[in-house]
Scaffold this motif. Structure first.
Motif, PDB file in Angstrom:
ATOM      1  N   VAL A  50       9.493 -15.597 -13.484  1.00  0.00           N
ATOM      2  CA  VAL A  50       9.494 -15.886 -12.105  1.00  0.00           C
ATOM      3  C   VAL A  50       8.633 -14.976 -11.055  1.00  0.00           C
ATOM      4  O   VAL A  50       8.882 -13.992 -11.321  1.00  0.00           O
ATOM      5  CB  VAL A  50      11.095 -16.055 -11.555  1.00  0.00           C
ATOM      6  N   GLY A  51       8.178 -15.666 -10.263  1.00  0.00           N
ATOM      7  CA  GLY A  51       7.298 -14.950  -9.181  1.00  0.00           C
ATOM      8  C   GLY A  51       8.222 -15.052  -7.860  1.00  0.00           C
ATOM      9  O   GLY A  51       8.457 -15.902  -7.566  1.00  0.00           O
ATOM     10  N   TYR A  52       8.022 -13.801  -7.092  1.00  0.00           N
ATOM     11  CA  TYR A  52       8.803 -13.563  -5.813  1.00  0.00           C
ATOM     12  C   TYR A  52       7.689 -13.192  -4.846  1.00  0.00           C
ATOM     13  O   TYR A  52       7.035 -12.353  -4.861  1.00  0.00           O
ATOM     14  CB  TYR A  52       9.933 -12.837  -5.751  1.00  0.00           C
ATOM     15  N   LEU A  53       7.873 -13.864  -3.667  1.00  0.00           N
ATOM     16  CA  LEU A  53       7.111 -13.339  -2.432  1.00  0.00           C
ATOM     17  C   LEU A  53       8.145 -13.186  -1.381  1.00  0.00           C
ATOM     18  O   LEU A  53       8.846 -14.086  -1.095  1.00  0.00           O
ATOM     19  CB  LEU A  53       6.138 -14.242  -1.811  1.00  0.00           C
ATOM     20  N   GLN A  54       8.186 -11.929  -0.746  1.00  0.00           N
ATOM     21  CA  GLN A  54       9.274 -11.657   0.254  1.00  0.00           C
ATOM     22  C   GLN A  54       8.732 -10.978   1.337  1.00  0.00           C
ATOM     23  O   GLN A  54       7.696  -9.980   1.479  1.00  0.00           O
ATOM     24  CB  GLN A  54      10.348 -10.580  -0.353  1.00  0.00           C
ATOM     25  N   TRP A  55       9.053 -11.285   2.682  1.00  0.00           N
ATOM     26  CA  TRP A  55       8.569 -10.928   3.917  1.00  0.00           C
ATOM     27  C   TRP A  55       9.748 -10.630   4.889  1.00  0.00           C
ATOM     28  O   TRP A  55      10.677 -11.268   4.883  1.00  0.00           O
ATOM     29  CB  TRP A  55       7.859 -11.982   4.691  1.00  0.00           C
ATOM     30  N   ARG A  56       9.952  -9.136   4.946  1.00  0.00           N
ATOM     31  CA  ARG A  56      10.958  -8.821   5.901  1.00  0.00           C
ATOM     32  C   ARG A  56      10.667  -8.063   7.376  1.00  0.00           C
ATOM     33  O   ARG A  56       9.673  -7.481   7.413  1.00  0.00           O
ATOM     34  CB  ARG A  56      11.550  -7.685   5.084  1.00  0.00           C
ATOM     35  N   TRP A  57      11.174  -8.794   8.232  1.00  0.00           N
ATOM     36  CA  TRP A  57      10.778  -8.294   9.818  1.00  0.00           C
ATOM     37  C   TRP A  57      11.921  -7.831  10.364  1.00  0.00           C
ATOM     38  O   TRP A  57      13.004  -8.213  10.048  1.00  0.00           O
ATOM     39  CB  TRP A  57      10.228  -9.402  10.445  1.00  0.00           C
ATOM     40  N   GLY A  58      11.783  -6.669  11.109  1.00  0.00           N
ATOM     41  CA  GLY A  58      12.886  -6.246  11.873  1.00  0.00           C
ATOM     42  C   GLY A  58      12.977  -4.633  11.485  1.00  0.00           C
ATOM     43  O   GLY A  58      12.224  -3.845  11.489  1.00  0.00           O
ATOM     44  N   ILE A  59      14.269  -4.368  10.991  1.00  0.00           N
ATOM     45  CA  ILE A  59      14.618  -3.122  10.359  1.00  0.00           C
ATOM     46  C   ILE A  59      13.910  -3.142   9.198  1.00  0.00           C
ATOM     47  O   ILE A  59      14.072  -3.535   8.168  1.00  0.00           O
ATOM     48  CB  ILE A  59      15.970  -2.776  10.304  1.00  0.00           C
ATOM     49  N   GLN A  60      13.083  -1.798   9.013  1.00  0.00           N
ATOM     50  CA  GLN A  60      12.116  -1.430   7.787  1.00  0.00           C
ATOM     51  C   GLN A  60      11.682  -2.972   7.405  1.00  0.00           C
ATOM     52  O   GLN A  60      11.575  -3.376   6.339  1.00  0.00           O
ATOM     53  CB  GLN A  60      13.182  -1.076   6.685  1.00  0.00           C
ATOM     54  N   SER A  61      10.405  -3.135   8.325  1.00  0.00           N
ATOM     55  CA  SER A  61       9.684  -4.320   7.979  1.00  0.00           C
ATOM     56  C   SER A  61       8.777  -4.162   6.761  1.00  0.00           C
ATOM     57  O   SER A  61       8.300  -2.903   6.492  1.00  0.00           O
ATOM     58  CB  SER A  61       8.746  -4.673   9.087  1.00  0.00           C
TER      59      SER A  61
END
Length: 469
Positions: free
Chosen positions: A177-188
């Motif tokens: 399985v391949g994952y792409l994650q984008w996190r914005w805000g606290i600890q982007s």
């Protein structure tokens, strides 16, 4: 005379049905509530390796290393299904570190909108942080691709702190399985990872670019195919914060418990030992910080110490306890089935008496063609040289029933317990059983021992007893 296999009585069928129904109800209750809990106790043991200089050793009690609990964390969650599509989730946590602590409580409502997705609303509050409002969404885009999104608004004395996390995943093949994650805000941050999980291994490679942490990670876990489900693992993580190497192992120590230990060696983190015990859906975690420096002695003791303690406990505590539990369960099983076993024994003996004339004719026919003659056959629990002195032989003579099953100089048994065959019964309920057969074919002796559920076909050349010399 034709002998048919003995069928289970209505009482036996009803007893088996009731037992399965009880187990099904217990599993259903466990699955419906799905309670989960974690207890983490952080231990500061740096005084074992990083002692103060001698000018500070006049402090009272400083002659002994000071081992302290510097942080603790407890969390618990439980689910309550409301309808076929709605589930309420209640969770809470308490944390303390160096004398300062706090807690929070969260309530979430999850609704399954379709076979392809669900949504969840979350509300939380704590004494250190203000109210929390969150929204989680899950959706299958294709049979091999799904996306999850988590939006949150955290209210605090500094204002509103928004956050957004989106994960896109795709099955690259049956085990990857391949994952792409984008996190914005606290600890982007942006993170990409590939996870490959097979029957014998688990491999992960990940790369993250973010503020303040960017790193690359590679980890591998090998799964041994043994009864204890032993696993060994290792990982390397390098980034702006430093480099960490971890290695460890975990093993199943009882029916519902898994014990694991991991050694963490890093710069500038130092050396730590992490001990984890999973008991059903509860997790007990003990991170032990040994030193802030890379000391070979700390690495050595962190590696060897848990192994010595584990093998000592396994030999002196775990194995005797599991053995006693097994004997207790077997004894209860024997007591509850004593009447049934006696009845089956009487039925088997009666069947053997009815077989005598048929067996006599079969033997005469086999002797005339130098075919298959069962000389001796025993079924049950055998004792060998490695068995304990307290163990006793628990076998029954099944020579006549096996000879009755011989047809055209062949005997074929399928992959099923031999206790259900005509003239057989279980002489040792709940214990491992074997079938030992000494037979003659074409005037030559043969011998074979088969497991209870193992298929058996005789005669075979490999069963021949070598009488040369």
């Amino acid at each position: 005379m034709k002998v048919v296999e003995r069928r289970r009585t209505p009482a036996e069928i009803r007893e088996e049905f009731e037992r399965l129904q009880r187990e099904r109800e217990e599993r259903r209750l466990q699955q419906r509530t799905n309670p989960k809990g974690t207890i983490s106790v952080g231990i500061d043991a740096t005084d074992l390796f990083d002692r103060y200089e001698e000018e500070y050793e006049d402090v009272s009690g400083s002659g002994f290393p000071q081992i302290e609990i510097n942080k603790m964390h407890i969390s618990q969650s439980i689910e309550a299904p409301l309808t076929a599509t709605d589930t309420a989730i209640l969770s809470g946590s308490l944390s303390t570190q160096n004398g300062n602590g706090g807690g929070s409580i969260n309530f979430a409502l999850r609704r399954v909108t379709s076979a392809k997705g669900w949504g969840e609303l979350e509300f939380g509050a704590g004494d250190l942080q203000g109210p929390l409002f969150g929204l989680k969404l899950f959706r299958n885009l294709t049979p091999r691709c799904f996306v999850t999104t988590n939006c949150a608004l955290q209210f605090s004395s500094r204002g509103i702190r928004p956050g957004l996390t989106t994960v896109l995943a795709r099955n690259l093949d049956k085990n990857t399985v391949g994952y792409l994650q984008w996190r914005w805000g606290i600890q982007s941050a942006m993170n990409t990872s590939i996870v490959r999980d097979t029957k014998t291994s688990h491999f992960t490679v990940a790369l993250q670019l973010g503020i303040p942490h960017s790193f690359a990670l590679i980890s591998y876990q090998h799964k041994f195919q043994d009864d204890d489900q032993t696993r060994v693992k290792g990982s390397l993580k390098a980034g702006f914060f430093g480099t960490v190497v971890e290695y460890g192992a975990e093993r199943k120590i009882s029916r519902h418990s898994v014990l694991g230990a991991t050694v963490s060696v890093g710069v500038p983190q130092g050396v730590s030992l992490k001990v984890k015990l999973n008991r059903a859906s509860q997790t007990y975690f003990f991170p032990i910080h040994l030193t802030d420096q890379l000391l070979p002695s700390a690495v050595f003791y962190a590696t060897v110490g848990p192994l010595v303690v584990y093998f000592a406990l396994h030999r002196l505590v775990i194995k005797p306890y599991l053995r006693a539990q097994k004997e207790k369960e077997l004894e209860k099983q024997r007591e509850s089935t004593a009447t049934d076993i006696l009845q089956k024994k009487q039925e088997a003996e009666a069947a053997v008496r009815l077989m005598q004339e048929s067996v006599r004719r079969i033997i005469e026919a086999e002797e005339s063609r130098m075919g298959l003659i069962i000389v001796n056959a025993w079924y049950g629990k055998f004792v060998n040289d490695k068995s304990k002195k307290s163990e006793k032989v628990k076998v029954i003579d099944v020579t006549v029933p096996l000879q009755c099953l011989v047809k055209d100089s062949k005997l074929i048994l399928t992959e099923a317990s031999k206790a259900g065959l005509p003239g057989f019964y279980d002489p040792c309920v709940g214990e491992e059983k074997n079938l030992k057969v000494l037979y003659q074919f074409r005037g030559v002796l043969h011998q074979v021992m088969a497991l209870d559920n193992e298929a058996l076909r005789i005669p075979k050349q490999s069963h021949r007893i070598d009488t040369d010399g």
